[in-house]
Design an enzyme around this catalytic site. Structure first.
Site, PDB file in Angstrom:
ATOM      1  N   ASP A  66     -49.085 -28.682  16.135  1.00 58.71           N
ATOM      2  CA  ASP A  66     -48.267 -29.774  16.551  1.00 58.71           C
ATOM      3  C   ASP A  66     -46.782 -29.627  16.072  1.00 58.71           C
ATOM      4  OD1 ASP A  66     -46.856 -32.258  16.964  1.00 58.71           O
ATOM      5  OD2 ASP A  66     -48.505 -33.289  16.507  1.00 58.71           O
ATOM      6  N   SER A 143     -35.683 -25.431  31.673  1.00 61.49           N
ATOM      7  CA  SER A 143     -35.801 -26.428  32.572  1.00 61.49           C
ATOM      8  C   SER A 143     -34.561 -26.359  33.567  1.00 61.49           C
ATOM      9  CB  SER A 143     -36.273 -27.603  32.553  1.00 61.49           C
ATOM     10  OG  SER A 143     -36.093 -28.526  33.416  1.00 61.49           O
ATOM     11  N   TYR A 156     -34.301 -36.630  28.669  1.00 60.64           N
ATOM     12  CA  TYR A 156     -35.259 -35.236  28.771  1.00 60.64           C
ATOM     13  C   TYR A 156     -34.101 -33.958  29.010  1.00 60.64           C
ATOM     14  CZ  TYR A 156     -37.879 -31.596  31.056  1.00 60.64           C
ATOM     15  OH  TYR A 156     -38.627 -30.056  31.162  1.00 60.64           O
ATOM     16  N   LYS A 160     -33.313 -30.657  27.050  1.00 62.17           N
ATOM     17  CA  LYS A 160     -33.464 -29.243  27.542  1.00 62.17           C
ATOM     18  C   LYS A 160     -32.088 -28.750  27.417  1.00 62.17           C
ATOM     19  CE  LYS A 160     -37.660 -28.779  28.450  1.00 62.17           C
ATOM     20  NZ  LYS A 160     -38.395 -27.606  27.719  1.00 62.17           N
TER      21      LYS A 160
HETATM   22  N1  LIG Z   1     -43.712 -29.272  35.271  1.00 65.08           N
HETATM   23  C1  LIG Z   1     -42.488 -28.932  35.281  1.00 65.08           C
HETATM   24  O1  LIG Z   1     -42.217 -29.392  36.610  1.00 65.08           O
HETATM   25  C2  LIG Z   1     -41.646 -28.565  34.467  1.00 65.08           C
HETATM   26  C3  LIG Z   1     -40.290 -28.060  35.038  1.00 65.08           C
HETATM   27  C4  LIG Z   1     -39.413 -27.469  34.071  1.00 65.08           C
HETATM   28  C5  LIG Z   1     -39.935 -27.228  32.816  1.00 65.08           C
HETATM   29  N2  LIG Z   1     -41.103 -27.463  32.299  1.00 65.08           N
HETATM   30  C6  LIG Z   1     -41.333 -27.598  31.036  1.00 65.08           C
HETATM   31  O2  LIG Z   1     -42.607 -26.696  31.155  1.00 65.08           O
HETATM   32  C7  LIG Z   1     -43.224 -26.911  29.715  1.00 65.08           C
HETATM   33  C8  LIG Z   1     -44.596 -27.231  29.596  1.00 65.08           C
HETATM   34  O3  LIG Z   1     -44.894 -28.340  30.698  1.00 65.08           O
HETATM   35  P1  LIG Z   1     -45.843 -28.374  31.753  1.00 65.08           P
HETATM   36  O4  LIG Z   1     -45.126 -28.537  32.760  1.00 65.08           O
HETATM   37  O5  LIG Z   1     -47.142 -27.280  31.734  1.00 65.08           O
HETATM   38  O6  LIG Z   1     -46.550 -29.814  31.474  1.00 65.08           O
HETATM   39  P2  LIG Z   1     -47.890 -30.222  30.539  1.00 65.08           P
HETATM   40  O7  LIG Z   1     -49.085 -29.807  31.384  1.00 65.08           O
HETATM   41  O8  LIG Z   1     -47.881 -31.705  30.372  1.00 65.08           O
HETATM   42  O9  LIG Z   1     -47.871 -29.411  29.220  1.00 65.08           O
HETATM   43  C9  LIG Z   1     -46.977 -29.859  28.109  1.00 65.08           C
HETATM   44  C10 LIG Z   1     -47.693 -29.378  27.009  1.00 65.08           C
HETATM   45  O10 LIG Z   1     -46.908 -29.659  25.768  1.00 65.08           O
HETATM   46  C11 LIG Z   1     -48.021 -30.009  24.908  1.00 65.08           C
HETATM   47  N3  LIG Z   1     -47.216 -31.161  23.858  1.00 65.08           N
HETATM   48  C12 LIG Z   1     -46.674 -32.254  23.856  1.00 65.08           C
HETATM   49  N4  LIG Z   1     -46.358 -32.419  22.469  1.00 65.08           N
HETATM   50  C13 LIG Z   1     -46.719 -31.550  21.837  1.00 65.08           C
HETATM   51  C14 LIG Z   1     -46.610 -31.415  20.514  1.00 65.08           C
HETATM   52  N5  LIG Z   1     -46.078 -32.454  19.627  1.00 65.08           N
HETATM   53  N6  LIG Z   1     -47.000 -30.298  19.763  1.00 65.08           N
HETATM   54  C15 LIG Z   1     -47.526 -29.233  20.344  1.00 65.08           C
HETATM   55  N7  LIG Z   1     -47.855 -29.449  22.087  1.00 65.08           N
HETATM   56  C16 LIG Z   1     -47.350 -30.452  22.510  1.00 65.08           C
HETATM   57  C17 LIG Z   1     -48.806 -30.741  25.691  1.00 65.08           C
HETATM   58  O11 LIG Z   1     -50.141 -30.979  24.776  1.00 65.08           O
HETATM   59  P3  LIG Z   1     -50.890 -32.502  24.728  1.00 65.08           P
HETATM   60  O12 LIG Z   1     -51.718 -32.403  26.015  1.00 65.08           O
HETATM   61  O13 LIG Z   1     -51.530 -32.408  23.608  1.00 65.08           O
HETATM   62  O14 LIG Z   1     -49.696 -33.572  24.777  1.00 65.08           O
HETATM   63  C18 LIG Z   1     -49.005 -29.882  26.861  1.00 65.08           C
HETATM   64  O15 LIG Z   1     -50.037 -28.979  26.458  1.00 65.08           O
HETATM   65  C19 LIG Z   1     -42.438 -28.130  28.934  1.00 65.08           C
HETATM   66  O16 LIG Z   1     -41.402 -27.756  27.915  1.00 65.08           O
HETATM   67  C20 LIG Z   1     -41.383 -28.744  30.101  1.00 65.08           C
HETATM   68  O17 LIG Z   1     -40.379 -29.476  29.624  1.00 65.08           O
HETATM   69  C21 LIG Z   1     -41.982 -28.413  33.173  1.00 65.08           C
END
Ligand SMILES: NC(=O)c1ccc[n+]([C@@H]2O[C@H](COP(=O)([O-])OP(=O)(O)OC[C@H]3O[C@@H](n4cnc5c(N)ncnc54)[C@H](OP(=O)(O)O)[C@@H]3O)[C@@H](O)[C@H]2O)c1
Length: 310
Positions: A66, A143, A156, A160
């Site tokens: 975490d 992002s 957010y 970022k």
């Molecule tokens: N999806 C998009 O459109 C997008 C665009 C640009 C950037 N991003 C970035 O991509 C990254 C991954 O996001 P994603 O799109 O793959 O979404 P996601 O499926 O929601 O994945 C986010 C991950 O971060 C984990 N997380 C949250 N709080 C945490 C903590 N305290 N300690 C450890 N892990 C934690 C979540 O775990 P839990 O399930 O346990 O909460 C989940 O595994 C993020 O940094 C996000 O800002 C996403």
């Protein structure tokens, strides 16, 4: 030959999960992946996907981590049996959506804690050893929201943007130590991100005035359109991580898509911010965009700014 040891944060879903799978199932069998999860009870999807992808035994291990808890980060580091991490992927992150004035302090603090302080904690845990060994790669999931402000995403984006400064500062310092930092700048990606928003999906609106609610509805329609037109699958994005990982001279930034580069460039060529603010306002909020490109986040036409912004 020693395998490349990779540790990834945030592997319960989305980009982290797919990157862990991609590396663990790489035909070269050169990666040992530590896929870390905030809560190990959420390991089911990754475990099942690893089985169906045929990840070789010993290629993938799941650890609790975490990023809000320095002890949890240290405990995960101690469980890396190779005694070193060659590639650290700081990917864990959470979003927060809605008008700034209605966001609860707890939600704001939590997003900053995960996205900013959490990344700092993770880096603090792993960088010293990389510097000592004079070798290491750090990949951070960036992002478009770290490169340009987006309405209703103020906190957010703040988090970022902070990551951009963090990584750029380290990227300047670390090359003499043989350590390279790269941001993988993602546009919209089809993951659980929108469902896992802090405070729940949909964003907070309670207490917002009517005009802001109306703008929020327009923003949501815009977001739907952008996702429909431009969202990438996580598999596509993980290939960008691989390109960064394989580069002999890694760049600071890699872009998962070129679609938003015109806006990135616009911010740089007009440092006053006028052009960007006008173009983004028009792209998101114009009821009936004057032309197709004004509605298109990736290629806004610059006309006169909306009256409200003049
Ligand atoms: N999806 C998009 O459109 C997008 C665009 C640009 C950037 N991003 C970035 O991509 C990254 C991954 O996001 P994603 O799109 O793959 O979404 P996601 O499926 O929601 O994945 C986010 C991950 O971060 C984990 N997380 C949250 N709080 C945490 C903590 N305290 N300690 C450890 N892990 C934690 C979540 O775990 P839990 O399930 O346990 O909460 C989940 O595994 C993020 O940094 C996000 O800002 C996403």
């Amino acid at each position: 030959m020693d395998r490349t040891v990779v540790l990834i944060t945030g592997c319960s879903s989305g980009i982290g999960l797919h990157l862990a799978l991609r590396l663990a199932s790489d035909p070269s069998r050169r990666f040992k992946v530590y896929a870390t999860l905030r809560d190990l009870r959420a390991q089911g999807p990754l475990r099942e996907a690893a089985q169906s992808r045929g990840c070789p035994p010993g290629s993938l291990e799941m650890l609790q981590l975490d990023v809000r808890d320095a002890d949890s980060v240290a405990a995960a580091r101690a469980r890396v049996t190779e005694g070193r991490v060659d590639v650290l992927v700081c990917n864990a992150g959470r979003g927060l959506l809605g008008p700034l004035e209605v966001q609860e302090a707890g939600a704001v603090g939590s997003v900053l804690d995960v996205n900013v302080a959490g990344t700092v904690r993770t880096l603090q845990a792993f960088l010293p050893d990389m510097k000592r060994r004079r070798s290491g790669r750090v990949l951070v999931t960036g992002s478009m929201g770290g490169l340009m402000g987006l309405p209703f995403n103020a906190v957010y984006c703040a988090s970022k943007f902070a990551i951009e400064g963090l990584c750029e500062s380290l990227a300047v310092l670390l090359p003499p130590f043989g350590v390279h930092v790269s941001l993988i700048e993602c546009g919209p990606v089809r993951t659980a991100f929108q469902e896992k928003l802090e405070g729940g999906p949909g964003g907070a609106l309670d207490g917002a005035d009517a005009e802001t609610r109306d703008l929020f509805s327009r923003y949501q329609r815009h977001l739907e359109r952008i996702f429909h037109e431009a969202a990438q699958d996580p598999e596509e994005v993980t290939e960008v991580f691989l390109a960064a990982l394989r580069s002999p001279r890694p760049a600071l930034r890699y872009f998962s898509t070129e679609r938003f580069l015109p806006l990135v460039r616009m911010r740089l060529t007009d440092p006053s911010g006028r052009s960007y603010v006008a173009a983004m306002h028009r792209a998101v909020f114009a009821e009936e965009p004057a032309d197709e490109s004004a509605a298109d986040l990736g290629g806004p036409a610059l006309g006169p700014p909306p009256a409200a912004l003049q």
